[in-house]
Design a protein around this motif. Structure first.
Motif, mmCIF file in Angstrom:
data_model
loop_
_atom_site.group_PDB
_atom_site.id
_atom_site.type_symbol
_atom_site.label_atom_id
_atom_site.label_comp_id
_atom_site.label_asym_id
_atom_site.label_seq_id
_atom_site.Cartn_x
_atom_site.Cartn_y
_atom_site.Cartn_z
ATOM 1 N N VAL A 48 0.727 -2.042 -8.727
ATOM 2 C CA VAL A 48 1.687 -2.363 -7.659
ATOM 3 C C VAL A 48 1.366 -3.699 -6.978
ATOM 4 O O VAL A 48 2.186 -4.613 -6.998
ATOM 5 N N PRO A 49 0.177 -3.873 -6.384
ATOM 6 C CA PRO A 49 -0.115 -5.176 -5.767
ATOM 7 C C PRO A 49 -0.111 -6.326 -6.769
ATOM 8 O O PRO A 49 0.262 -7.448 -6.428
ATOM 9 N N SER A 50 -0.509 -6.050 -7.997
ATOM 10 C CA SER A 50 -0.505 -7.108 -9.008
ATOM 11 C C SER A 50 0.905 -7.611 -9.270
ATOM 12 O O SER A 50 1.133 -8.828 -9.400
ATOM 13 N N VAL A 51 1.863 -6.705 -9.340
ATOM 14 C CA VAL A 51 3.258 -7.103 -9.562
ATOM 15 C C VAL A 51 3.778 -7.902 -8.379
ATOM 16 O O VAL A 51 4.445 -8.932 -8.545
ATOM 17 N N ALA A 52 3.465 -7.454 -7.169
ATOM 18 C CA ALA A 52 3.881 -8.213 -5.982
ATOM 19 C C ALA A 52 3.313 -9.627 -6.030
ATOM 20 O O ALA A 52 4.011 -10.610 -5.732
ATOM 21 N N GLY A 53 2.054 -9.750 -6.423
ATOM 22 C CA GLY A 53 1.424 -11.068 -6.500
ATOM 23 C C GLY A 53 2.073 -11.964 -7.532
ATOM 24 O O GLY A 53 2.288 -13.154 -7.294
ATOM 25 N N LEU A 54 2.417 -11.403 -8.686
ATOM 26 C CA LEU A 54 3.045 -12.203 -9.734
ATOM 27 C C LEU A 54 4.460 -12.626 -9.344
ATOM 28 O O LEU A 54 4.898 -13.732 -9.679
ATOM 29 N N ILE A 112 -6.479 4.275 5.926
ATOM 30 C CA ILE A 112 -6.657 3.382 4.785
ATOM 31 C C ILE A 112 -5.543 3.641 3.781
ATOM 32 O O ILE A 112 -5.385 4.766 3.305
ATOM 33 N N PRO A 113 -4.756 2.630 3.426
ATOM 34 C CA PRO A 113 -3.676 2.851 2.462
ATOM 35 C C PRO A 113 -4.212 3.061 1.054
ATOM 36 O O PRO A 113 -5.217 2.472 0.653
ATOM 37 N N GLY A 114 -3.522 3.908 0.298
ATOM 38 C CA GLY A 114 -3.861 4.067 -1.100
ATOM 39 C C GLY A 114 -3.235 2.948 -1.918
ATOM 40 O O GLY A 114 -2.252 2.336 -1.508
ATOM 41 N N SER A 115 -3.804 2.658 -3.078
ATOM 42 C CA SER A 115 -3.250 1.607 -3.924
ATOM 43 C C SER A 115 -3.675 1.828 -5.370
ATOM 44 O O SER A 115 -4.629 2.550 -5.643
ATOM 45 N N VAL A 116 -2.930 1.191 -6.281
ATOM 46 C CA VAL A 116 -3.200 1.307 -7.711
ATOM 47 C C VAL A 116 -3.195 -0.088 -8.331
ATOM 48 O O VAL A 116 -2.861 -1.066 -7.670
ATOM 49 N N GLY A 120 0.813 -1.211 0.000
ATOM 50 C CA GLY A 120 0.000 0.000 0.000
ATOM 51 C C GLY A 120 0.846 1.260 0.000
ATOM 52 O O GLY A 120 2.003 1.266 0.444
ATOM 53 N N ASN A 121 0.286 2.348 -0.514
ATOM 54 C CA ASN A 121 0.949 3.652 -0.573
ATOM 55 C C ASN A 121 2.256 3.601 -1.358
ATOM 56 O O ASN A 121 3.223 4.303 -1.027
#
Length: 232
Positions: free
Chosen positions: A211-217, A204-208, A150-151
């Motif tokens: 970023v989380p998608s890359v971490a997941g992959l 609440i953290p911001g997100s796009v 997040g963020n």
């Protein structure tokens, strides 16, 4: 259904023995949000034979910007069940077990960790993350943990590392301290060296989307390589 053709391109890279190992594996993904949803889909597309999905949340409008389960047509449905249906649409032979459960130390007895080949920690709470690491180590199961996504705005800053060699990430700092108290000496994590961006909302953290998608992959790639016995 014969899935050989579906995974033919993967087998060209990994080989037949690796594909058999993946087909025989059972992976538990705890947290089916921005990170965990992408982990689960990538595992399914890689030929993992059985996947457990653990999350108590339903899809909300605020998930639409980043979560793979989030569509207007899925709002209000359990994320685990949306992801189950999505996985079956990718690989009908994958054995998917959804658990509509918020993982915490109090719910650990609901899971027999010995049945898993690998554990993915993509949950948000520190207590849940710590308990997952402890259960994994107690049962001799490999685990990989997602640190804070997040963020953040730069997906290129993610790294795979041992938790005790991380820096910058505030969540990793807390995890290092708490797991050291419990005698844990090593945990594989994916973390970002990007300094968190300060936003107007501190709760609440911001997100796009990117970023989380890359971490997941990245997490999924580590799981697949470890299960397949791929040495880089």
């Amino acid at each position: 259904m014969d899935t050989a053709e579906a995974f033919a391109r993967t087998e060209l890279l990994l080989g037949g023995e690796a594909m058999r190992r993946l087909a025989a594996a059972r992976v538990a993904v705890f947290g089916i949000g921005g990170v965990g949803g992408h982990v689960a889909e990538a595992l399914a597309r890689s030929g993992v034979g059985a996947i457990d999905l653990i999350d108590s949340d339903t899809v909300e409008r605020t998930n639409l910007n980043r979560q793979i389960t989030a569509l207007y047509s899925t709002i209000g449905r359990y994320k685990t069940e949306v992801m189950r249906d999505r996985i079956h649409d990718i690989n009908p032979e994958c054995r998917v077990t959804p658990h509509n459960c918020f993982y915490l130390p109090e719910t650990k007895e609901d899971f027999d960790f010995r049945q898993y080949s690998y554990i993915v920690d993509a949950v948000d709470t520190v207590t849940g993350k710590i308990q997952l690491v402890m259960e994994a180590q107690r049962n001799g199961i490999p685990v990989i943990c997602s640190m804070g996504a997040g963020n953040k705005l730069n997906p290129a800053d993610f790294q795979v590392a041992d938790l005790f060699e991380t820096s910058v990430c505030p969540l990793a700092k807390v995890m290092r301290r708490e797991l050291k108290k419990r005698g844990v000496q090593s945990v594989k994590v994916v973390y970002s060296k990007e300094e968190p961006i300060r936003t107007e909302c501190r709760d609440i953290p911001g997100s796009v989307a990117f970023v989380p998608s890359v971490a997941g992959l990245i997490i999924a790639s580590e799981v697949v390589k470890d299960l397949a016995g791929i040495q880089e």
